[in-house]
Design an enzyme around this catalytic site. Structure first.
Site, short mmCIF file in Angstrom:
data_model
loop_
_atom_site.label_atom_id
_atom_site.label_comp_id
_atom_site.label_asym_id
_atom_site.label_seq_id
_atom_site.Cartn_x
_atom_site.Cartn_y
_atom_site.Cartn_z
N SER A 72 0.80 -1.27 0.01
CA SER A 72 -0.25 0.03 0.08
C SER A 72 0.77 1.26 -0.03
CB SER A 72 -0.90 0.05 1.24
OG SER A 72 -2.01 1.03 0.90
N ASP A 79 -2.31 6.04 -4.32
CA ASP A 79 -1.12 5.45 -3.58
C ASP A 79 -0.78 4.29 -4.79
OD1 ASP A 79 -3.25 3.72 -3.24
OD2 ASP A 79 -2.50 3.44 -0.93
N ASP A 90 -1.09 1.15 -4.88
CA ASP A 90 -1.89 0.06 -5.15
C ASP A 90 -3.31 0.85 -5.68
OD1 ASP A 90 -2.49 0.69 -2.45
OD2 ASP A 90 -2.75 -1.28 -1.85
N ASP A 139 -5.57 1.96 -3.76
CA ASP A 139 -6.96 1.98 -3.10
C ASP A 139 -7.18 3.14 -2.37
OD1 ASP A 139 -4.77 1.40 -1.45
OD2 ASP A 139 -5.69 -0.25 -0.28
#
Length: 573
Positions: A143, A302, A304, A306
């Site tokens: 993340s 970010d 990833d 999410d």
């Protein structure tokens, strides 16, 4: 097995290999040796996450292999191995390597695998699980953590992160794996040839894009106002670059300027301490670009994709970095206000208990049920699953203060691409009224009160640090504070014990949520919440104040935060 025995096992198994020199360097540092091998990376409801290096307590090909063997055994026990596991990965160092290793292991054990050939986001993986009716999914990502980290997140058949009970079962299977240092799974080419691995095509991406774009509320306002809107976007070297730009382009956002220096995938995240869209320093280049082109809105996602961060131009001409709570409330208010004419009375929204109480006030204003859940987006996704199973409730929106947002039910984790689209639409809506998103936020404060929040984090790495964090929470549990400075506690909620105790009367009532290690203190006009982080060696405190006067709210928040920060330091010294 203690850490010295664990090291000896690795040293013997990997002697003469490319890993031998790194193991010798670890052995030369006693503290590093202990931290690298004193435990296996914990596999929880968010999977596992750690720094990239050799050792049982690190992210490497061997701990990935071990986790994948355990996951394969769990899936085989369900008899649903032919349903398949979807695997995605982000731009972090070795993400592609770990994704392919997981695919090799699962295939070798007889589990069908659907593998992305290039990096994809967390929400795309969640969507794919549901779209292909998979039994599970894996995303290789850490993340928004610093570049030295990576992680292994596991999802269930519902598209959300593993439920607590399932994660515990998978952990038991992982703990039975002993051959991870010597085991060599089949090659990826062989797995593809045998039909055990199938690459996910662009057709799946296209369905995802269509689903996201179907969530537009007012297409006409975008068509009218899009040309007035100038947005700077930075994917922070991650997976958002393709889906965010594609979706915004599809809905008609033409004036989108991308920060070129942060556009392409790069796991080193040059120039950033961490690719975290809640930190002001990640926007430095975006600020410069926004000033050059006259933009008044900046979006960041970010690695990833999410989490979404947002900056808006304020009245003084500078940029205000919005908090996750502020973004969540802007989106919630926009969605509820735009859809209220179609409400049937069965609608609901969801937030985590640590997120702003302003959301409760907004939901009440529109007559919509607000459901508070534990920290972790899987609990928001769980509410969607429960509503679908019961046939009751229409999910409209969910968010966490940690910069995660979701609308729709075809994704079961936070989705920054979706959130970027909804935010752009909201910006067009307010632009039609001669307002910016900053103006919209100020209107919410005037209407509902000035809710001011701050998250305090204390990081204590290593075995000793984790013990101190757990000890700090336990010390507060045994001796609840009567006040935080000038703020007298009126109620204490212990989520581990499922009890809420009124200080004045001693009356105790149940909280009604699953047990978790969290303490919640109410006082007139605010609250303090303390808990250990579920993914990092951190003690976290969420402090909040509400007042009809902004200056009063900010002053009180500053005093409260200072008091709590001092308490955290004292408890962990």
């Amino acid at each position: 097995m203690d850490y010295k025995q664990a090291y000896a096992e690795w040293s013997a198994a990997l002697a003469g290999t490319e890993y031998e020199a790194e193991l010798e360097r670890i052995a030369a540092d006693p503290a590093l040796l202990q931290d690298s091998f004193y435990q296996f990376l914990e596999f929880g409801t968010a999977g596992m996450r750690g720094t990239l290096a050799l050792g049982t307590n690190r992210m490497n090909v061997f701990t990935v292999r071990r986790a994948s063997e355990g996951l394969a055994a769990y899936i085989l026990s369900t008899g649903k191995q032919d349903d398949g596991v979807a695997i995605a990965y982000d731009s972090r160092i070795n993400s592609d390597v770990f994704a392919r290793e997981a695919a090799r292991v699962l295939a070798d054990k007889g589990v069908k695998v659907y593998l992305y050939q290039m990096l994809h986001s967390v929400p795309q993986l969640s969507f794919t699980i549901l779209h292909l009716h998979c039994i599970a999914g894996i995303v290789i990502t850490a993340s928004h953590n610093p570049p030295e980290y990576n992680g292994y997140k596991v999802y269930g058949a519902d598209g959300g992160q593993l439920a607590t009970e399932d994660a515990a079962t998978v952990t038991n299977y992982i703990n039975e794996v002993t051959d991870y240092l010597s085991y060599t799974p089949m090659s990826l080419d062989d797995a593809v040839e045998k039909g055990l691995v199938t690459y996910i095509g662009e057709d799946v991406d296209e369905v995802y894009y269509q689903k996201v774009e179907s969530l537009q509320i007012d297409r006409e306002v975008i068509a009218r106002q899009a040309d007035h809107l100038k947005i700077v976007y930075t994917p922070l070297f991650g997976t958002g670059n393709v889906p965010v730009r594609r979706i915004l382009s599809d809905i008609g956002i033409r004036n989108l300027s991308v920060v070129k220096e942060q556009e392409l995938p790069n796991g080193n995240f040059p120039g950033l301490k961490a690719p975290n869209p809640e930190n002001r320093d990640v926007f430095t280049l975006a600020f410069q670009q926004a000033d050059e082109i006259g933009a008044n809105l900046i979006i960041a996602t970010d690695p990833d994709c999410d989490r979404m961060g947002v900056c808006v131009r304020s009245k003084d001409g500078g940029f205000e970095v919005l908090t996750g709570n502020q973004i969540g409330c802007i989106l919630m208010d926009y969605i509820l206000s735009a859809k209220q004419s179609s409400f049937s009375g069965d609608e609901f929204v969801v937030k985590s208990v640590v997120s702003t109480a302003m959301a409760d006030t907004i939901a009440a204003h529109y007559g919509v049920e607000l459901r508070n859940v534990l920290t972790g987006f899987k609990f928001i996704a769980e509410q969607i699953k429960l509503s679908e199973a019961s046939g009751k409730g229409r999910f409209l929106f969910g968010f966490e203060e940690s910069y995660g947002y979701l609308s729709g039910t075809f994704v079961r984790d936070k989705d920054a691409a979706m959130a970027s689209m909804l935010l752009a639409e909201a910006a067009c809506h307010y632009d039609a009224k001669g307002m910016t998103l900053y103006d919209a936020l100020q209107e919410l404060y005037k209407k509902f009160g000035y809710f001011k929040e701050q998250v305090l984090s204390l990081t204590l790495a290593g075995m000793e640090g984790i013990a101190k964090i757990k000890g700090a929470v336990e010390a507060l549990r045994q001796n609840p504070p009567a006040a935080f400075g000038e703020f007298a506690v009126t109620a204490v909620s212990d989520f581990m014990k499922n009890t809420k105790t009124q200080v004045a009367t001693g009356a105790v009532s149940p909280i009604g949520l699953p047990a978790t290690n969290m303490l919640y203190y109410d006082f007139d006009g605010g609250r303090v919440i303390l808990r250990p982080s579920g993914t990092e060696p951190k003690l976290k405190a969420y402090v909040s104040i509400v007042s009809p006067d902004e200056a009063d709210a900010q002053a009180k928040l500053s005093r409260l935060a200072a008091t709590v920060k001092s308490l955290m330091a004292e408890l962990t010294k």
